[in-house]
Design an enzyme around this catalytic site. Structure first.
Site, PDB file in Angstrom:
ATOM      1  N   LYS A 155       0.810  -1.215   0.000  1.00  0.00           N
ATOM      2  CA  LYS A 155       0.000   0.000   0.000  1.00  0.00           C
ATOM      3  C   LYS A 155       0.848   1.271   0.000  1.00  0.00           C
ATOM      4  O   LYS A 155       0.396   2.312  -0.454  1.00  0.00           O
ATOM      5  CB  LYS A 155      -0.980  -0.021   1.164  1.00  0.00           C
ATOM      6  CG  LYS A 155      -1.999  -1.144   0.989  1.00  0.00           C
ATOM      7  CD  LYS A 155      -3.125  -1.121   1.990  1.00  0.00           C
ATOM      8  CE  LYS A 155      -4.181  -2.151   1.651  1.00  0.00           C
ATOM      9  NZ  LYS A 155      -3.708  -3.548   1.805  1.00  0.00           N
ATOM     10  N   ASP A 156       2.098   1.161   0.466  1.00  0.00           N
ATOM     11  CA  ASP A 156       3.000   2.316   0.396  1.00  0.00           C
ATOM     12  C   ASP A 156       3.220   2.787  -1.040  1.00  0.00           C
ATOM     13  O   ASP A 156       3.447   3.974  -1.275  1.00  0.00           O
ATOM     14  CB  ASP A 156       4.378   1.958   0.971  1.00  0.00           C
ATOM     15  CG  ASP A 156       4.348   1.748   2.482  1.00  0.00           C
ATOM     16  OD1 ASP A 156       3.533   2.392   3.167  1.00  0.00           O
ATOM     17  OD2 ASP A 156       5.163   0.937   2.968  1.00  0.00           O
TER      18      ASP A 156
END
Ligand SMILES: *Cc1c(COP(=O)(O)O)cnc(C)c1O
Length: 475
Positions: free
Chosen positions: A117-118
């Protein structure tokens, strides 16, 4: 480029307008009016861009096909600031490494919170700061997390001008590592709210606050959930980068297997394929929560109740419905907004399910769009983690293990890339169960459990959360 709603709302919007919005006004999801096409000549140029100028420049060149309301020089600077070796650990940003012959892992989880998700959230943080400054506006992000999303959002927004984060999580239910990651942040614009309840209680609170339109407007409440188009778009880039690393020429096809929950990650693969990236198959891997596997096998999409949603050892895929799925179904139905609305707006609300099994278009999910699927259980997960460790000396996380298990069942002649969505340290208990030893821990996370924690514990009460926001948003 203009964006439309999957449910047919007549408005068309530009990128920066939908950047700060969630759902379209009719409850649909935003998609571009068309997918820009990449010719094979252009694909060759993009391969050279990635190889000689790196991931950030590749990201800029792909994003600029979809974003025309940010000046090119600014967008390029935002990409360069986001995708650095310093933040993502390597110059390749998403390096591929081999497992068995023809099977590769693409590392998407070397960012600040060690989950994929980064990749999108770090860009979102910079886009939000840029756009809010341009408008002289502020945003208070309210969210609910069971782990990965909340920490990725906090690490993306920490210290950013004009943005505050209020993140609710179920008190005492995240892994100790996940709690330490979030609660050790000392930035003034980050607020952790531990709710005495379960994840559903946190989501209900977010809904209750967002449904209070007066409060929402007054306190400029927004979200960063996975339906945000900008997040999805950022993810398209690593399918290109993965393709370039797994293939030696643009004549070659490559398949991807994606550990899936809300269908956000793999939907980006669908977009890349629609742009002309030579992807053979997109394989959806689910855990015991097999909403998506059931659909791709049978055509039945059946939302689960909370009693029917299992708590598994790949918890970031524990979903009852797949919030991005409507985007793919819209394309599958030939972009028929009325039909999409009938399924997602009417049938799901009424029956909690719909069935496309008898619709001839359903057969195209595999034949025309390359989708296949499979499912992995706790026992599969343990066996796969053990196998990759014993045979290849590679320690993989529980979600990635679901991907590897399913990928092996869908191998063809072309290279198969499994997206590595998290590192094992985030889910230590299951690694120990599988291997009888603790997972490897990147040096920068030594001792984080002992750091001072910044968190407010609260009962599951939307009024108290509202009062907390009102007292801490500087109004
Ligand atoms: C969020 C997440 C997933 C699921 O991704 P979707 O985009 O929701 O399909 C898989 N693995 C990990 C580790 C995650 O954090």
């Amino acid at each position: 480029m203009l964006y439309l709603s999957t449910r047919g709302h007549p408005d068309r919007k530009r990128f920066c307008d939908i950047l700060l919005e969630g759902l379209a006004p009719d409850g649909g999801l935003y998609l571009p009016e068309h997918y820009p096409q990449i010719s094979s000549e252009r694909l060759g140029e993009l391969r050279a861009v990635y190889q000689s100028q790196g991931y950030a420049e590749l990201a800029f060149q792909i994003l600029s096909l979809y974003i025309d309301d940010i000046p090119a020089a600014d967008l390029r600077a935002l990409c360069a600031k986001t995708y650095t070796a310093e933040v993502f650990g390597t110059a390749a940003i998403v390096p591929l490494r081999p497992l068995e012959d023809g099977l590769w892992l693409e590392a998407l989880s070397n960012g600040p919170t060690l989950a994929f998700k980064d990749m999108a959230m770090q860009l979102l943080g910079n886009l939000f700061e840029y756009e809010l400054q341009r408008r002289g506006a502020q945003l208070n992000i309210l969210g609910a997390t069971s782990g990965d999303t909340g920490s990725a959002a906090e690490y993306a927004m920490r210290g950013k001008q004009g943005v505050r984060v209020f993140m609710t999580s179920p008190h005492g239910r995240m892994s100790p590592f996940q709690q330490a990651q979030m609660f050790s942040l000392q930035d003034e614009n980050i607020h952790n709210i531990a709710i005495e309840g379960v994840f559903d209680d946190c989501q209900d609170i977010v809904k209750a606050v967002s449904n209070d339109l007066e409060f929402k407007r007054k306190y400029k409440i927004g979200t960063v959930n996975s339906i945000n188009w900008a997040r999805l778009l950022a993810q398209v880039v690593y399918y290109f980068a993965g393709y370039f690393q797994a293939s030696s020429s643009n004549a070659q096809q490559v398949s991807f297997t994606v550990p899936s929950g809300n269908f956000g990650n793999i939907c980006a693969g669908h977009v890349a394929r629609m742009m002309g990236l030579p992807i053979a198959k997109l394989v959806v891997a689910t855990n015991e929560n097999d909403v998506l596997d059931e659909f791709f096998r049978t055509g039945v999409y059946r939302v689960r109740g909370s009693a029917d949603t299992h708590e598994t050892s790949s918890p970031s895929m524990d979903i009852s419905k797949a919030s991005n799925f409507e985007r793919f179904v819209f394309d599958l139905l030939g972009r028929d907004a009325a039909a999409t609305r009938a399924l997602f707006g009417d049938a799901l609300g009424r029956d909690g399910r719909f069935d496309l099994g008898a619709n001839p278009l359903f057969a195209q999910a595999a034949a025309r769009y390359g989708f296949e699927s499979g499912k992995s259980t706790h026992a599969d997960r343990l066996a796969t983690i053990r196998d990759t460790w014993q045979r290849f000396g590679q320690m993989i996380d529980t979600h990635t293990a679901d991907g590897v298990k399913v990928a092996r069942e869908h191998r063809g002649a072309e290279p198969m890339v499994v997206l590595e969505t998290a590192l094992p340290i985030k889910f230590a208990a299951t690694i120990e169960e599988a291997l009888g030893r603790a997972p490897e821990r990147p040096a920068r996370f030594e001792g984080i459990e002992a750091l001072p924690k910044r968190v407010q514990v609260m009962p599951a009460d939307a009024q108290q959360v509202k009062a907390y926001i009102a007292a801490h948003c500087g109004e």
